[in-house]
Design a protein around this motif. Structure first.
Motif, PDB file in Angstrom:
ATOM      1  N   ILE A 123      38.926  49.706  37.394  1.00 10.74           N
ATOM      2  CA  ILE A 123      39.798  49.191  38.444  1.00 10.74           C
ATOM      3  C   ILE A 123      39.109  48.165  39.331  1.00 10.74           C
ATOM      4  N   VAL A 124      37.913  48.480  39.809  1.00 11.86           N
ATOM      5  CA  VAL A 124      37.221  47.561  40.714  1.00 11.86           C
ATOM      6  C   VAL A 124      36.959  46.228  40.025  1.00 11.86           C
ATOM      7  N   THR A 125      36.526  46.272  38.767  1.00 14.71           N
ATOM      8  CA  THR A 125      36.268  45.045  38.014  1.00 14.71           C
ATOM      9  C   THR A 125      37.557  44.244  37.822  1.00 14.71           C
ATOM     10  N   ALA A 126      38.639  44.929  37.472  1.00 18.91           N
ATOM     11  CA  ALA A 126      39.920  44.231  37.263  1.00 18.91           C
ATOM     12  C   ALA A 126      40.366  43.516  38.526  1.00 18.91           C
ATOM     13  N   ALA A 127      40.136  44.141  39.685  1.00 16.24           N
ATOM     14  CA  ALA A 127      40.534  43.520  40.950  1.00 16.24           C
ATOM     15  C   ALA A 127      39.623  42.350  41.323  1.00 16.24           C
ATOM     16  N   THR A 128      38.323  42.545  41.222  1.00 18.48           N
ATOM     17  CA  THR A 128      37.388  41.505  41.666  1.00 18.48           C
ATOM     18  C   THR A 128      37.305  40.339  40.697  1.00 18.48           C
ATOM     19  N   GLN A 129      37.563  40.609  39.404  1.00 18.47           N
ATOM     20  CA  GLN A 129      37.553  39.530  38.405  1.00 18.47           C
ATOM     21  C   GLN A 129      38.913  38.848  38.294  1.00 18.47           C
ATOM     22  N   ARG A 130      39.856  39.269  39.110  1.00 17.26           N
ATOM     23  CA  ARG A 130      41.206  38.685  39.172  1.00 17.26           C
ATOM     24  C   ARG A 130      41.975  38.836  37.863  1.00 17.26           C
ATOM     25  N   ASN A 131      41.697  39.926  37.155  1.00 15.60           N
ATOM     26  CA  ASN A 131      42.463  40.223  35.948  1.00 15.60           C
ATOM     27  C   ASN A 131      43.884  40.670  36.302  1.00 15.60           C
ATOM     28  N   VAL A 132      44.039  41.214  37.504  1.00 15.67           N
ATOM     29  CA  VAL A 132      45.345  41.617  38.020  1.00 15.67           C
ATOM     30  C   VAL A 132      45.435  41.146  39.470  1.00 15.67           C
ATOM     31  N   ASP A 133      46.661  41.118  39.992  1.00 15.52           N
ATOM     32  CA  ASP A 133      46.859  40.656  41.367  1.00 15.52           C
ATOM     33  C   ASP A 133      46.689  41.771  42.388  1.00 15.52           C
TER      34      ASP A 133
END
Length: 323
Positions: free
Chosen positions: A171-181
């Motif tokens: 989750i943290v990676t998805a948020a910080t890497q902008r994979n999701v909004d």
């Protein structure tokens, strides 16, 4: 919302295990009557477990406990269904689905209630309100309480967005890497995401759902380990009292288990009611969640939901002290 449930790998489960208050047998089905193997979703919602383990409360109540860590209630409930644990922690959403597939499970306690759920969005994605989530992507572990929270919040605000399967650890990676909004996730990942995004984080509240964090036991454990279960819940009751009193040793134990900063955790823990209880109205809440799960296809739409009241077993709850 249909996603394959990941298979529990025995070696990974064993590697994650933390033994406390004595040695416990690795096979929950053959362990001695005073020993319990307990699945623990690494989340402050069940903070009583690491507190009881680290501060000697299991030993005080004469119960041997082996704690096995899981990332989500979905995985932990799979382990319970397979007989790999005697008791597991799980939120109300995955529990409502699991009980339709494994009717031998029993809810023995409602460990805490959490009213601190948020959708964590990126300000840089143009999001400042729930309405701004329209058409955006939201990462969440599908089939969990976090997925229900965001679905409920969106529905209450007549907003449509795309839910994307993201495991808790990603989750943290998805948020910080902008994979999701945005993301919807339980603790400790919610706090970690907010911290990682810094000034770009927007915490949005909405909907009508507050999480019930349950303890679920196997039929075999209920039948053969009643004394140990009662002692286990009594230890958790003492741990909950320590948490409510903001005891430093209790906070440190939760910080160690969740890898959250102790100062941040002191704020997070105030969001929870850690009273061990099991109110009859929980059955109605599970039915509501089961109905939603059918619309998301995490429960087969043709499944007739059970009478959830029959799964609530309050015989092991700690008895109030007489003064």
């Amino acid at each position: 919302m249909k996603t394959p449930l990941r298979r529990i790998v025995a070696a990974a489960v064993a590697a994650a295990a933390l033994s406390v208050a004595g040695t416990a047998c690795s096979d929950a089905g053959t362990a001695n009557a005073d020993q319990l193997t307990v699945g623990f979703v690494v989340d402050p919602s069940w903070a009583q477990v690491p507190v009881a383990a680290d501060t000697g409360l299991f030993g005080k109540h004469s119960v041997n406990v082996k704690v096995v860590n899981f990332q989500s209630g979905v995985e932990a409930l799979q382990a319970a269904a397979a007989g790999q644990v005697d008791i597991t922690t799980a939120a109300d959403v995955p529990t409502s689905a699991a009980l339709t597939r494994t009717p031998t499970l029993r809810v023995i306690a409602d460990g805490s209630r959490w009213e601190g759920s948020h959708i964590v969005a990126r300000r840089s994605a143009g999001i400042n309100t729930i309405a701004d989530l329209a058409g955006k992507s939201i990462g969440t572990p599908l089939g969990t309480s976090a997925a229900y929270y965001v679905s409920n919040a969106l529905a209450q605000n007549n907003t449509k967005a795309e839910l994307v399967q993201v495991s808790p650890s990603a989750i943290v990676t998805a948020a910080t890497q902008r994979n999701v909004d945005a993301v919807s996730i339980f603790q400790p990942y919610q706090a970690q995401t907010i911290k990682a995004l810094g000034d770009d984080a927007v915490a949005l509240s909405g909907g009508t759902y507050n999480q019930h964090s349950l303890f679920v036991a196997t039929e075999a454990a209920v039948t053969t380990k009643g004394k140990a279960i009662s002692a286990f819940l009594s230890a958790l009751g003492d741990a909950g009292a320590a948490l409510s009193e903001h005891d430093n040793a209790a906070t440190d134990a939760v910080a160690k288990a969740t890898q959250l900063d102790p100062e941040l955790l002191r704020t997070v823990l105030t969001e929870f009611d850690f009273t061990i209880q099991l109110n009859p109205d929980l059955a109605g809440k599970l039915a509501e969640l089961g109905t939603w799960a059918k619309t998301q296809k995490s429960i087969d739409p043709s499944t007739q939901l059970p009478d959830y009241a029959k799964f609530l077993d309050n015989q092991f709850l700690p008895q109030p002290s007489k003064s």
